[in-house]
Design an enzyme around this catalytic site. Structure first.
Site, PDB file in Angstrom:
ATOM      1  N   LYS A  66      39.686  44.366  42.659  1.00 20.74           N
ATOM      2  CA  LYS A  66      40.941  43.709  42.393  1.00 20.74           C
ATOM      3  C   LYS A  66      41.582  44.209  41.296  1.00 20.74           C
ATOM      4  O   LYS A  66      41.046  44.296  40.060  1.00 20.74           O
ATOM      5  CB  LYS A  66      40.883  41.944  42.302  1.00 20.74           C
ATOM      6  CG  LYS A  66      42.218  41.398  41.940  1.00 20.74           C
ATOM      7  CD  LYS A  66      42.034  40.038  41.563  1.00 20.74           C
ATOM      8  CE  LYS A  66      41.861  39.884  39.879  1.00 20.74           C
ATOM      9  NZ  LYS A  66      42.081  38.556  39.656  1.00 20.74           N
TER      10      LYS A  66
ATOM     11  N   LYS B  73      43.986  43.271  34.644  1.00 21.47           N
ATOM     12  CA  LYS B  73      44.163  43.760  33.252  1.00 21.47           C
ATOM     13  C   LYS B  73      42.617  43.635  32.775  1.00 21.47           C
ATOM     14  O   LYS B  73      42.252  44.560  31.914  1.00 21.47           O
ATOM     15  CB  LYS B  73      45.144  42.764  32.416  1.00 21.47           C
ATOM     16  CG  LYS B  73      46.420  43.069  32.677  1.00 21.47           C
ATOM     17  CD  LYS B  73      47.483  42.066  31.908  1.00 21.47           C
ATOM     18  CE  LYS B  73      47.643  40.936  33.210  1.00 21.47           C
ATOM     19  NZ  LYS B  73      48.933  40.329  33.167  1.00 21.47           N
TER      20      LYS B  73
ATOM     21  N   LYS C 183      36.727  34.600  33.407  1.00 19.71           N
ATOM     22  CA  LYS C 183      37.436  35.407  32.131  1.00 19.71           C
ATOM     23  C   LYS C 183      36.379  34.954  30.851  1.00 19.71           C
ATOM     24  O   LYS C 183      36.177  36.281  30.116  1.00 19.71           O
ATOM     25  CB  LYS C 183      38.402  34.411  31.506  1.00 19.71           C
ATOM     26  CG  LYS C 183      39.853  34.684  32.287  1.00 19.71           C
ATOM     27  CD  LYS C 183      41.007  33.992  32.157  1.00 19.71           C
ATOM     28  CE  LYS C 183      42.258  34.361  32.918  1.00 19.71           C
ATOM     29  NZ  LYS C 183      43.308  33.414  32.819  1.00 19.71           N
TER      30      LYS C 183
HETATM   31  P1  TYM Z   1      48.790  36.247  36.124  1.00 26.73           P
HETATM   32  O1  TYM Z   1      49.864  36.509  35.088  1.00 26.73           O
HETATM   33  O2  TYM Z   1      47.178  36.638  36.159  1.00 26.73           O
HETATM   34  O3  TYM Z   1      49.307  37.178  37.363  1.00 26.73           O
HETATM   35  C1  TYM Z   1      50.597  36.967  37.917  1.00 26.73           C
HETATM   36  C2  TYM Z   1      50.429  36.836  39.280  1.00 26.73           C
HETATM   37  O4  TYM Z   1      50.052  38.180  39.879  1.00 26.73           O
HETATM   38  C3  TYM Z   1      48.984  38.007  40.864  1.00 26.73           C
HETATM   39  N1  TYM Z   1      48.265  39.124  40.817  1.00 26.73           N
HETATM   40  C4  TYM Z   1      47.630  39.766  41.998  1.00 26.73           C
HETATM   41  N2  TYM Z   1      47.861  39.603  43.342  1.00 26.73           N
HETATM   42  C5  TYM Z   1      47.295  40.267  44.307  1.00 26.73           C
HETATM   43  N3  TYM Z   1      46.428  41.335  43.772  1.00 26.73           N
HETATM   44  C6  TYM Z   1      46.130  41.534  42.525  1.00 26.73           C
HETATM   45  N4  TYM Z   1      45.124  42.622  42.233  1.00 26.73           N
HETATM   46  C7  TYM Z   1      46.834  40.769  41.535  1.00 26.73           C
HETATM   47  N5  TYM Z   1      46.828  40.481  40.021  1.00 26.73           N
HETATM   48  C8  TYM Z   1      47.608  39.621  39.713  1.00 26.73           C
HETATM   49  C9  TYM Z   1      48.484  36.629  40.534  1.00 26.73           C
HETATM   50  O5  TYM Z   1      48.020  36.128  41.703  1.00 26.73           O
HETATM   51  C10 TYM Z   1      49.707  35.721  40.194  1.00 26.73           C
HETATM   52  O6  TYM Z   1      50.409  35.143  41.621  1.00 26.73           O
HETATM   53  N6  TYM Z   1      47.864  31.368  36.147  1.00 26.73           N
HETATM   54  C11 TYM Z   1      48.792  32.504  36.586  1.00 26.73           C
HETATM   55  C12 TYM Z   1      50.250  32.217  35.992  1.00 26.73           C
HETATM   56  C13 TYM Z   1      50.798  30.842  36.086  1.00 26.73           C
HETATM   57  C14 TYM Z   1      51.242  30.326  37.431  1.00 26.73           C
HETATM   58  C15 TYM Z   1      51.845  29.104  37.095  1.00 26.73           C
HETATM   59  C16 TYM Z   1      51.511  30.940  38.526  1.00 26.73           C
HETATM   60  C17 TYM Z   1      50.812  29.950  35.169  1.00 26.73           C
HETATM   61  N7  TYM Z   1      51.605  28.752  35.812  1.00 26.73           N
HETATM   62  C18 TYM Z   1      52.303  28.134  38.001  1.00 26.73           C
HETATM   63  C19 TYM Z   1      52.118  30.189  39.715  1.00 26.73           C
HETATM   64  C20 TYM Z   1      52.590  28.708  39.295  1.00 26.73           C
HETATM   65  C21 TYM Z   1      48.325  33.704  36.307  1.00 26.73           C
HETATM   66  O7  TYM Z   1      47.514  34.066  35.491  1.00 26.73           O
HETATM   67  O8  TYM Z   1      48.942  34.867  36.991  1.00 26.73           O
END
Ligand code: TYM
Length: 324
Positions: free
Chosen positions: A190, A193, A111
């Site tokens: 991947k 955003k 990031k």
């Molecule tokens: P975030 O908001 O970036 O993404 C949400 C979920 O989408 C999945 N994801 C993907 N999976 C496969 N290919 C991709 N290109 C792709 N882009 C996004 C992410 O792996 C995620 O599962 N830190 C987390 C949010 C969070 C969380 C938690 C998740 C906060 N607390 C507790 C699980 C448990 C995040 O930034 O996800």
């Protein structure tokens, strides 16, 4: 009964990576145990510092997740910031978190490399995520591969806390589906955003078509055979097409005679059709005035009750009063 938990940050409009990587598996798992799914708005503050946008994105995530099939009768669905106990737990966990563990976090480095300000919140992000997971006694956490290290950190912190204070936390495990662990974006990296290569789940027809037609390919001519192995078109098509249709496209790649433009049209058609019932459900939800607020208010009450229970255990373990 198994506890399933996952979170999504409201940092933008949800895309196919979110859907196939986390939402679809989470929706499938809602039948199998007690599910807690939430909108990670405390986490989003590390990148979205505009209250109007944060509110808009949070409502958007709630709407889209429900439209995709999250069943609020089965799932406790809530806003992270409606359960402030999670920040208390994050603090307690931070006191057993070795600095080195956070310094090794890929997501933080990635990031910062993409221009996000290196705040303390961003650095401590995995501790808050560990608190999310441990606060609900979670067993299974459906996520994409990019969250794997965060789950490892969570487990490390749970072990560490349990060693110091006695058995307090359950040990959670990630659930990462191999076929959707990393959904590629328009440029083959991947989908994310922060890479600007997303396809939004509920994009307008014209926008979605335009994005798909703009998908990056090599310059193999129409007549020549094409490599199905690392094609983004096929990788996305596999997610939504039947095995027969997928096999047909793979054959046509190998034989040659069909151009990328035609494959892209077919991919667009398959995606558009796949999400049609969800677009219809989304329109229905939008028409029901207080539905979203009611679902989230109900979820918040349930989540707070569950969180108080675990937090009582933690407070007692460290030497505080169990409740205040
Ligand atoms: P975030 O908001 O970036 O993404 C949400 C979920 O989408 C999945 N994801 C993907 N999976 C496969 N290919 C991709 N290109 C792709 N882009 C996004 C992410 O792996 C995620 O599962 N830190 C987390 C949010 C969070 C969380 C938690 C998740 C906060 N607390 C507790 C699980 C448990 C995040 O930034 O996800």
């Amino acid at each position: 009964m198994k506890r399933i938990l996952t979170g999504i940050q409201p940092t933008g409009v949800l895309h196919l990576g979110n859907y196939f990587g986390a939402m679809r598996p989470a929706i499938a798992l809602q039948e199998e145990g007690e599910a807690f799914y939430f909108i990670a708005d405390y986490h989003a503050l590390t990148t979205v510092q505009d209250p109007a946008r944060l509110r808009e994105y949070s409502r958007g995530v709630a709407l889209d997740f429900l439209a995709c099939g999250l069943d609020p009768a089965r799932v406790c669905f809530f806003l992270q910031s409606d359960v402030p106990q999670v920040t208390e737990l994050a603090w307690v966990l931070s006191t057993v978190t070795p600095m080195g563990l956070l310094e090794r976090a890929h997501s933080y480095k990635d990031k910062v490399a993409h221009g996000v300000t290196a705040s303390h919140g961003l650095f401590a992000y995995p501790v808050l995520m560990a608190a999310d997971i441990l606060l609900y006694d979670s067993d299974v956490v459906p996520v994409g591969k990019d969250q794997k290290q965060h789950l490892e950190i969570t487990r490390d912190l749970a072990v560490k806390f349990n060693e110091i204070y006695g058995e307090t936390f359950k040990m959670p495990a990630p659930r990462i589906q191999e076929t959707t662990a990393v959904v590629p974006g328009l440029d083959g990296q991947k989908m994310s955003k922060s890479y600007g290569n997303t396809i939004e789940i509920f994009a307008e027809e014209k926008t979605m078509r335009k994005k798909i037609m703009g998908l990056v390919t090599d310059s193999t001519p129409v007549e020549s055979p094409k490599d199905p192995a690392d094609s983004t078109i096929l990788a996305l098509y596999r997610l939504v097409a039947s095995p027969e249709d997928t096999a047909r496209m793979e054959d046509e790649f190998r034989t040659g005679g069909v151009g990328y433009g035609d494959f892209k049209q077919r991919l667009f058609g398959a995606l558009w059709e796949y999400f049609a019932p969800m677009r219809a459900r989304r329109a229905e939800i939008l028409a029901e005035k207080s539905y979203l607020d009611d679902v989230l208010a109900h979820g918040a009450r349930q989540a707070r009750a569950s969180a108080s229970h675990v937090m009582g255990r933690v407070r007692k373990a460290v030497g505080f009063k169990a409740s205040i």
